[in-house]
Design a protein around this motif. Structure first.
Motif, short mmCIF file in Angstrom:
data_model
loop_
_atom_site.label_atom_id
_atom_site.label_comp_id
_atom_site.label_asym_id
_atom_site.label_seq_id
_atom_site.Cartn_x
_atom_site.Cartn_y
_atom_site.Cartn_z
N SER A 8 59.44 117.24 118.23
CA SER A 8 60.14 116.84 117.01
C SER A 8 61.47 117.59 116.89
O SER A 8 61.67 118.64 117.51
N VAL A 9 62.38 117.04 116.08
CA VAL A 9 63.68 117.68 115.89
C VAL A 9 63.51 119.07 115.28
O VAL A 9 64.21 120.02 115.65
N GLU A 31 69.20 119.96 112.29
CA GLU A 31 68.43 118.73 112.54
C GLU A 31 69.35 117.51 112.50
O GLU A 31 69.20 116.58 113.30
N TYR A 32 70.31 117.52 111.59
CA TYR A 32 71.27 116.42 111.51
C TYR A 32 72.04 116.29 112.82
O TYR A 32 72.18 115.19 113.38
N ASN A 35 69.98 115.02 115.71
CA ASN A 35 69.76 113.57 115.59
C ASN A 35 71.02 112.78 115.94
O ASN A 35 70.96 111.62 116.32
N THR A 36 72.18 113.43 115.82
CA THR A 36 73.46 112.77 116.08
C THR A 36 73.85 112.85 117.55
O THR A 36 74.24 111.85 118.16
N SER A 38 71.95 114.70 120.16
CA SER A 38 70.76 114.89 121.01
C SER A 38 70.71 116.31 121.59
O SER A 38 71.73 116.93 121.92
N TYR A 39 69.51 116.79 121.72
CA TYR A 39 69.24 118.12 122.29
C TYR A 39 69.72 118.18 123.73
O TYR A 39 70.31 119.18 124.17
#
Length: 336
Positions: A8-9, A31-32, A35-36, A38-39
């Protein structure tokens, strides 16, 4: 057992800190950004450039998900402008290519795609290149055998000309990918290639060496074009085609690139700095002026993210020492 399970993020924020020493300024913003961007882009994309010690996967102290994300945002803007400059060269090249074909070989595709007009080029066989060009022009690999071109994705424009019975070169060239256009150029005779290359500011004394450089430069540019268009992290992009010191030595001064840097360290052979050298030679001058101004502004933004530490920006972009001065010198248009 799954080798790479979903994470999970929220857990990725913790993983970045524990495994890579990349902290979070704020859980919500981290987290934002994950989600924008990527890890994989932020951590894997910049890990090799910033890890300390080398091979540890552990970033040097001071990096956060937030400042890596802002760097990625600025890098995306830089990538867009590099791509814009590449496209300016591509458009000019394709325009010159279609004009040369029309002037020397005619406008009927049954004539200008005649095998007798072209030559094999090293391992590149004219038969294969012309077969593909005819397939794009007609929609068939073999019209008599009704063998259709399976990868046919014609535009409305070429469909219209097919129905009329002829696809002139200015229509066909616009249907081609850059790599296909380069192959067409490569199988042309020396006269046509010289005519096209003479429209670029390639200050190499031997015309044949100018053609060699042009072909290599176009292919290096093509590979960066593809990487940038797919959103790859800039320091991950390189070209399998390498530039040659024989050409670079005539085109650039020692203050831009030295022989030892190029031949021993490999700087400029197939990396982003090499792309800048290519674009400084091939791109239209006014495009270079616009790009240089934007590039300088973008680098200032990068450096501000890391407390004016230009060495971090250099590593993240995989550039040589003093790269700002070198690029400014390359892109300096006389009288502008």
């Amino acid at each position: 057992m799954i080798a790479h399970p979903y994470t999970s993020v929220t857990d990725l924020v913790a993983l970045a800190a524990s495994k890579h020493n990349v902290s979070s300024s704020n859980q919500g913003s981290s987290e934002y950004f994950l989600n924008t961007f990527s890890y994989y882009t932020l951590i894997n994309g910049y890990q090799k450039a910033l890890e300390n010690p080398t091979g540890s996967e552990y970033f040097s102290d001071g990096f956060t998900i937030e400042n890596l994300s802002l760097f990625q945002l600025n890098e995306s803007l830089l990538a867009s402008n590099i791509l814009w400059l590449i496209l300016s060269v591509e458009k000019k090249f394709k325009t010159l290519l279609q004009n040369e074909i029309a002037k020397r070989f005619g406008i009927q595709h049954t004539e200008y795609l005649s095998s007798k007009l072209y030559n094999d080029h090293g391992k590149l066989r004219k038969s294969g290149v012309l077969k593909k060009l005819r397939a794009v022009a007609t929609g068939y690999y073999d019209l008599k055998a009704n063998s259709k071109f399976k990868n046919d994705h014609p535009s409305k424009s070429i469909i219209k000309y097919r129905e009329e019975g002829n696809v002139p070169p200015w229509i066909l060239v616009n249907e081609l990918m850059l790599g296909e256009s380069i192959k067409w150029f490569d199988i042309m005779d020396s006269t046509s290639r010289r005519n096209i290359v003479s429209n670029f500011n390639i200050n190499i004394s031997d015309p044949e060496k100018s053609i060699e450089f042009f072909s290599m430069a176009l292919d290096l540019m093509r590979q960066f074009r593809n990487g940038l268009a797919h959103g790859d992290v800039i320091n991950k992009i390189s070209s399998s085609t390498e530039l040659s010191w024989i050409h670079i030595n005539e085109l650039f001064s020692e203050s831009v690139i030295s022989k030892s840097e190029f031949t021993i360290q490999g700087i400029g052979k197939s990396d982003l700095f090499g792309l800048f050298m290519v674009l400084s030679v091939l791109a239209p001058e006014m495009h270079q002026v616009y790009f240089r101004n934007d590039f300088n502004s973008r680098i200032d933004s990068f450096n501000q993210l890391f407390a004016s530490n230009s060495s971090i920006t250099r590593r993240l972009l995989n550039m040589p020492d003093d790269f700002e001065r070198r690029i400014d010198e390359m892109l300096r248009v006389p009288g502008v």
